[in-house]
Design an enzyme around this catalytic site. Structure first.
Site, short mmCIF file in Angstrom:
data_model
loop_
_atom_site.label_atom_id
_atom_site.label_comp_id
_atom_site.label_asym_id
_atom_site.label_seq_id
_atom_site.Cartn_x
_atom_site.Cartn_y
_atom_site.Cartn_z
N HIS A 123 76.03 62.83 7.89
CA HIS A 123 76.42 63.22 6.45
C HIS A 123 76.92 64.79 6.34
CE1 HIS A 123 76.38 62.88 2.22
NE2 HIS A 123 75.78 63.97 1.90
N HIS A 149 78.54 67.86 -2.40
CA HIS A 149 78.80 66.75 -1.46
C HIS A 149 78.87 65.57 -2.15
CE1 HIS A 149 74.43 64.95 -1.30
NE2 HIS A 149 74.53 65.91 -2.15
N CYS A 151 81.50 61.39 1.72
CA CYS A 151 81.13 62.75 2.14
C CYS A 151 82.14 63.38 3.14
CB CYS A 151 79.71 62.78 2.84
SG CYS A 151 79.80 61.96 4.57
#
Length: 207
Positions: free
Chosen positions: A139, A151, A87
């Site tokens: 994240h 993402h 990510c």
């Protein structure tokens, strides 16, 4: 002095005082001050507007670039389309490739080094953070507008767009951040505009 010479001198003196364009300097100063102020404010205003267009164009480029990586597989520690992305590696790559900005490597570091904003103020290109590993800012993704973000999700997944309104993401939302050196420059430019106006007024205010 003869009578005729006296009348001639008096006539010339009267004509000089009545001639157009011969107003005293004190009478002209307010008009010159106003002209200078308007000119400088207009120039600074154009600079701010130009900066805003640059920010908008670069934001569009950033989102477009991110969308170009849809389908690239997730890879822990990955930083490129060739190797795959995790990510934070995805976010870092997009910002570096599009804007030439090198963000920190970890999602938590990216959150710490960027400007905190309210969720309602999100704009395309902003960063959105989630707690997906039982720790804050574990994240990160890039907001693309309309309540959605792009993402690199997890092992076995691929770069994709998801809806922040989904229950999973709503429960884990940690916050939003903005990476905007251009916007900061625009704010500095706006502050310079105000300072310049104040300085002109202080220096040239008619008395």
């Amino acid at each position: 002095m003869s009578r005729w010479l006296y009348i001639l001198v008096l006539a010339l003196s009267t004509t000089a005082h009545a001639a157009p364009g011969s107003a005293p300097t004190e009478a002209q100063e307010p008009f010159q001050w106003d002209k200078n102020l308007r000119s400088q404010l207009a120039e600074l205003g154009h600079n701010v507007a130009d900066q805003a267009h640059v920010v908008a164009d670069r934001t569009t480029d950033l989102v477009t670039t991110a969308m170009g990586f849809l389908g690239v597989p997730y890879r822990r520690g990955g930083n490129s389309a060739e190797t795959g992305f995790d990510c934070s590696g995805f976010v870092r790559n997009i910002y570096h490739q599009t804007l030439g900005l090198l963000l920190p490597r970890q999602a938590s570091e990216q959150a710490a080094s960027t400007q905190k904003i309210d969720k309602k103020d999100l704009q395309p290109g902003d960063l959105v953070f989630f707690n997906t590993m039982r720790r804050a800012f574990s994240h990160v993704g890039i907001y693309v507008g309309d309540g959605k973000f792009i993402h690199s999700p997890r092992s076995g997944g691929k770069v994709r767009v998801e809806d922040m309104q989904e229950s999973y993401w709503q429960k884990r939302f940690n916050g939003a951040r903005r990476v905007a050196p251009e916007a900061q420059a625009g704010n500095a430019q706006a502050a310079a505009l105000q300072a310049a106006a104040a300085e002109i007024q202080a220096t040239h205010t008619p008395r």
